[in-house]
Design a protein around this motif. Structure first.
Motif, PDB file in Angstrom:
ATOM      1  N   TYR A 110      21.451  26.085  28.770  1.00 51.92           N
ATOM      2  CA  TYR A 110      22.051  26.743  27.525  1.00 51.92           C
ATOM      3  C   TYR A 110      23.120  27.978  27.733  1.00 51.92           C
ATOM      4  N   SER A 111      22.659  28.561  28.904  1.00 45.97           N
ATOM      5  CA  SER A 111      23.196  29.967  29.009  1.00 45.97           C
ATOM      6  C   SER A 111      24.541  29.919  29.997  1.00 45.97           C
ATOM      7  N   ALA A 112      24.654  29.153  30.669  1.00 45.44           N
ATOM      8  CA  ALA A 112      25.478  29.119  31.881  1.00 45.44           C
ATOM      9  C   ALA A 112      26.948  29.051  31.371  1.00 45.44           C
ATOM     10  N   LYS A 113      27.823  29.898  31.446  1.00 45.72           N
ATOM     11  CA  LYS A 113      29.199  29.687  30.872  1.00 45.72           C
ATOM     12  C   LYS A 113      29.868  29.198  31.899  1.00 45.72           C
ATOM     13  N   CYS A 114      29.880  29.753  33.348  1.00 45.36           N
ATOM     14  CA  CYS A 114      30.744  29.132  34.319  1.00 45.36           C
ATOM     15  C   CYS A 114      29.395  28.947  35.645  1.00 45.36           C
ATOM     16  N   ILE A 115      29.828  27.941  36.427  1.00 41.89           N
ATOM     17  CA  ILE A 115      29.079  27.909  37.642  1.00 41.89           C
ATOM     18  C   ILE A 115      30.224  27.591  38.659  1.00 41.89           C
ATOM     19  N   GLY A 116      29.710  28.329  39.941  1.00 42.63           N
ATOM     20  CA  GLY A 116      30.443  28.582  40.976  1.00 42.63           C
ATOM     21  C   GLY A 116      29.992  28.306  42.260  1.00 42.63           C
TER      22      GLY A 116
ATOM     23  N   ALA B   3      38.164  34.710  34.911  1.00 44.13           N
ATOM     24  CA  ALA B   3      37.995  34.979  36.208  1.00 44.13           C
ATOM     25  C   ALA B   3      37.030  34.184  37.015  1.00 44.13           C
ATOM     26  N   VAL B   4      37.162  32.903  36.641  1.00 47.16           N
ATOM     27  CA  VAL B   4      36.238  31.739  37.185  1.00 47.16           C
ATOM     28  C   VAL B   4      35.785  31.668  38.550  1.00 47.16           C
ATOM     29  N   MET B   5      36.979  32.324  39.334  1.00 48.88           N
ATOM     30  CA  MET B   5      36.932  32.141  40.732  1.00 48.88           C
ATOM     31  C   MET B   5      36.445  33.545  41.483  1.00 48.88           C
ATOM     32  N   ARG B   6      36.032  34.475  40.513  1.00 54.82           N
ATOM     33  CA  ARG B   6      36.085  35.987  41.074  1.00 54.82           C
ATOM     34  C   ARG B   6      34.332  36.126  41.190  1.00 54.82           C
ATOM     35  N   SER B   7      33.778  36.474  42.318  1.00 53.53           N
ATOM     36  CA  SER B   7      32.156  36.771  42.305  1.00 53.53           C
ATOM     37  C   SER B   7      32.087  37.723  41.242  1.00 53.53           C
ATOM     38  N   GLU B   8      32.779  38.740  40.970  1.00 51.25           N
ATOM     39  CA  GLU B   8      32.310  39.828  39.938  1.00 51.25           C
ATOM     40  C   GLU B   8      31.890  39.190  38.659  1.00 51.25           C
ATOM     41  N   SER B   9      32.450  37.856  38.377  1.00 48.76           N
ATOM     42  CA  SER B   9      32.156  37.202  36.942  1.00 48.76           C
ATOM     43  C   SER B   9      30.923  36.665  37.171  1.00 48.76           C
ATOM     44  N   TYR B  10      29.969  36.627  38.152  1.00 45.15           N
ATOM     45  CA  TYR B  10      28.835  36.092  38.023  1.00 45.15           C
ATOM     46  C   TYR B  10      27.515  36.758  38.345  1.00 45.15           C
TER      47      TYR B  10
ATOM     48  N   ARG C  63      32.288  38.519  58.627  1.00 45.71           N
ATOM     49  CA  ARG C  63      33.574  39.127  58.528  1.00 45.71           C
ATOM     50  C   ARG C  63      34.362  39.184  57.665  1.00 45.71           C
ATOM     51  N   ASN C  64      34.140  38.186  56.404  1.00 44.92           N
ATOM     52  CA  ASN C  64      34.769  38.158  55.211  1.00 44.92           C
ATOM     53  C   ASN C  64      34.180  38.522  53.739  1.00 44.92           C
ATOM     54  N   GLU C  65      34.759  38.744  53.193  1.00 45.32           N
ATOM     55  CA  GLU C  65      34.411  38.925  51.582  1.00 45.32           C
ATOM     56  C   GLU C  65      33.972  37.621  51.117  1.00 45.32           C
ATOM     57  N   ARG C  66      33.069  37.732  50.216  1.00 46.65           N
ATOM     58  CA  ARG C  66      32.778  36.371  49.520  1.00 46.65           C
ATOM     59  C   ARG C  66      33.610  35.913  48.749  1.00 46.65           C
ATOM     60  N   GLU C  67      34.208  34.671  48.838  1.00 47.76           N
ATOM     61  CA  GLU C  67      35.372  33.960  48.271  1.00 47.76           C
ATOM     62  C   GLU C  67      35.013  32.663  47.370  1.00 47.76           C
ATOM     63  N   GLY C  68      35.655  32.443  46.267  1.00 50.47           N
ATOM     64  CA  GLY C  68      35.401  31.447  45.497  1.00 50.47           C
ATOM     65  C   GLY C  68      35.978  30.198  46.250  1.00 50.47           C
TER      66      GLY C  68
END
Length: 127
Positions: free
Chosen positions: A29-35, A107-114, A42-47
């Motif tokens: 009941y608490s999840a607003k977005c799941i990604g 910002a559903v594809m941004r790691s900062e949202s999670y 070598r890379n940053e975390r990407e959605g």
């Protein structure tokens, strides 16, 4: 709340398929977005793909669109990432993440949202 738990990673040849699973028990009941996100050394975390639980909308990175599919099994509290036609560049650690703030909706594809992350599962694709 417990961490989401991923499974299903492994090693495949290019063109193969894998299905990743993410148990979301505890966030019913608490999840607003799941990604799903991925990261290499070598890379940053990407959605990779994301959704709003219970909604029909899913979002995909351009690099995986048409090859990856995110879907939910609400009865099992599980979110899946079906990955087909895998490429060597898909090699990465894949993470399931849950956002409990409605701020993720813009910002559903941004790691900062999670704010809750699993430990990750490794996917290796050989050419």
């Amino acid at each position: 709340q417990v961490q989401p738990v991923e499974s299903g990673g492994g090693s495949v040849q290019a063109g193969g398929s894998l299905r990743l699973s993410c148990s979301t028990s505890g966030y019913t009941y608490s999840a607003k977005c799941i990604g799903w996100f991925r990261q290499t050394s070598r890379n940053e975390r990407e959605g990779v793909a994301s959704t709003y639980p219970g909604a029909s909308s899913t979002y995909y990175a351009a690099s995986v669109k048409g090859r990856f599919t995110l879907f939910e099994d609400k009865a099992r509290n599980t979110v899946y990432l079906q990955m087909n036609n895998l490429r060597p560049e898909d090699t990465a650690m894949y993470y399931c993440a849950i956002a409990t703030s409605s701020a993720c909706l813009g910002a559903v594809m941004r790691s900062e949202s999670y704010n809750f992350w699993g430990q990750g599962t490794q996917v290796t694709v050989s050419s």
